[in-house]
Design an enzyme around this catalytic site. Structure first.
Site, short mmCIF file in Angstrom:
data_model
loop_
_atom_site.label_atom_id
_atom_site.label_comp_id
_atom_site.label_asym_id
_atom_site.label_seq_id
_atom_site.Cartn_x
_atom_site.Cartn_y
_atom_site.Cartn_z
N ASP A 10 72.00 101.00 -33.81
CA ASP A 10 72.53 99.97 -33.20
C ASP A 10 72.13 98.65 -34.12
OD1 ASP A 10 73.42 98.14 -31.16
OD2 ASP A 10 71.53 97.85 -30.45
N SER A 11 72.71 97.47 -33.86
CA SER A 11 72.26 96.27 -34.40
C SER A 11 70.78 95.98 -34.11
CB SER A 11 73.24 95.20 -34.14
OG SER A 11 72.63 94.82 -32.70
N TYR A 42 75.32 91.52 -34.59
CA TYR A 42 76.79 92.00 -35.29
C TYR A 42 78.05 91.38 -34.54
CZ TYR A 42 74.76 96.02 -37.82
OH TYR A 42 74.00 96.67 -38.77
N GLY A 43 77.75 91.10 -33.14
CA GLY A 43 78.91 90.80 -32.38
C GLY A 43 79.50 89.59 -32.55
N CYS A 73 76.18 101.21 -30.05
CA CYS A 73 76.69 99.85 -30.38
C CYS A 73 78.09 99.89 -30.19
CB CYS A 73 76.15 99.43 -31.76
SG CYS A 73 76.92 97.81 -32.28
N ASN A 74 78.17 98.82 -29.13
CA ASN A 74 79.86 98.81 -28.78
C ASN A 74 80.43 98.14 -29.88
OD1 ASN A 74 80.30 99.24 -25.45
ND2 ASN A 74 78.28 98.85 -25.91
N THR A 75 80.04 97.25 -30.53
CA THR A 75 80.63 96.27 -31.61
C THR A 75 81.07 97.21 -32.74
OG1 THR A 75 79.26 94.34 -30.83
CG2 THR A 75 80.37 94.29 -32.82
N GLU A 152 66.82 90.29 -27.74
CA GLU A 152 66.07 90.20 -28.89
C GLU A 152 64.76 89.45 -28.80
OE1 GLU A 152 66.50 92.42 -31.96
OE2 GLU A 152 68.13 93.63 -30.73
N CYS A 184 77.83 96.08 -23.99
CA CYS A 184 77.08 95.99 -25.29
C CYS A 184 75.53 96.84 -24.89
CB CYS A 184 76.86 94.48 -25.47
SG CYS A 184 75.61 94.17 -26.72
N THR A 185 75.23 97.55 -25.63
CA THR A 185 74.03 98.26 -25.29
C THR A 185 72.81 97.59 -25.13
OG1 THR A 185 73.85 98.90 -27.71
CG2 THR A 185 74.69 100.40 -26.26
N HIS A 186 72.93 96.11 -25.49
CA HIS A 186 71.75 95.13 -25.14
C HIS A 186 71.56 94.73 -23.68
CE1 HIS A 186 71.26 94.70 -29.49
NE2 HIS A 186 70.29 93.84 -29.40
N1 DGL Z 1 74.17 96.20 -29.01
C1 DGL Z 1 75.44 96.01 -29.58
C2 DGL Z 1 76.74 96.34 -28.81
O1 DGL Z 1 76.70 97.40 -28.10
C3 DGL Z 1 75.69 94.74 -30.60
C4 DGL Z 1 74.93 93.41 -30.29
C5 DGL Z 1 75.03 92.48 -31.32
O2 DGL Z 1 74.65 92.99 -32.30
O3 DGL Z 1 75.96 91.65 -31.34
O4 DGL Z 1 77.79 95.60 -28.95
#
Ligand code: DGL
Length: 266
Positions: A10-11, A42-43, A73-75, A152, A184-186
């Protein structure tokens, strides 16, 4: 049987919400995790940048002889996976399809909210995945870029997180959705804050649980489950090891050993 580890990335810290579900459902499986905390988020980055980072992340994990890859990571799943898949010679699982399925299982009213990073929302991949399975539902989407930075920072359930959530979620709330996809996994780490804003009656979809089930099925189908016990967990981060350990411990509810700093590219 295959005792090699599964690679998960993931990011940043968000993918640990996926790791946590895999650990619960598949306790024999060893994992190698890479969190690109040094380059998160990343998003909010361009598709080209996300593709470049993804190639480097994948190459790093493949160099560790993983038997499968989980894109936590969804992105990355939305913007980059199709571009890098030809370079991946092991089975891959991503988070969007399991999340879409789970949303459709949960909704009763057919009014579904999706929150995710700007990259994921702009790609339209989540809505298409849901509408392909059921074109009759209505979807309301919102990009919530600051959520990743809050996570984060470890600000999961404080007043600032609540104020940011109020602002991002107000339009979706007006639409009276009964299901909200945490795309988003966060975001599962902000689940309590989101619940305070959206209310108990709105079901939240955390695709990590569905992904763990899909992973179990895939391992069985390919006869690649691990026999070895106990499983080994190794973590890599592209930023501070101390911060990764501190927040990772809260996410996994266990001490994290074996964390190493690594640079996978610029
Ligand atoms: N956790 C990531 C996701 O599922 C990315 C979050 C990010 O880095 O913007 O999209």
């Amino acid at each position: 049987m295959d005792d090699r580890p599964i690679g998960v990335f993931d990011s940043g810290l968000g993918g640990l919400t996926v790791v946590s579900e895999i650990m619960k459902s598949l306790p024999n499986e060893s994992l190698i995790y890479f969190g690109d905390n040094g380059r998160t988020p990343y998003g909010t980055k361009s598709k080209e940048t996300v593709i470049k980072y993804t190639k480097q992340d994948v190459a790093f994990l493949l160099s560790k002889d993983v038997k499968m890859l989980v894109v936590a990571c969804n992105t990355v799943s939305a913007l980059a996976l199709s571009e890098v898949s030809s370079a991946i010679n092991v089975p891959v699982l991503e988070v969007i399809k399991p999340g879409a399925k789970s949303a459709l299982k949960k909704t009763k009213s057919g009014r579904i909210g999706i929150i995710a990073t700007p990259g994921t929302i702009a790609s339209g991949v989540y809505s298409s995945a849901i509408l392909n399975l059921n074109p009759a539902v209505e979807i309301f989407s919102k990009a919530c870029p600051l959520f990743v930075s809050l996570v984060e920072e470890g600000w999961w359930n404080n007043e600032i997180a609540r104020m940011v959530a109020e602002e991002y979620l107000k339009d979706i709330k007006k639409e009276k959705v009964d299901t909200l996809v945490l795309g988003c996994t966060h975001y599962p780490l902000l689940s309590e804050t989101i619940r305070k804003v959206m209310g108990d009656e709105v079901s939240q979809v955390n695709s990590a649980k569905e992904l763990a089930l899909a992973l179990k099925e895939l391992l069985e189908e390919k006869e690649m489950s691990a026999a070895q016990k106990p499983a080994r967990y190794i973590y890599y981060t592209s930023d501070s090891v101390e911060k990764f350990k501190e927040l990772g411990k809260l996410i996994l509810s266990a001490d994290i050993e074996n964390v190493e700093r690594v640079d996978v590219g610029n």
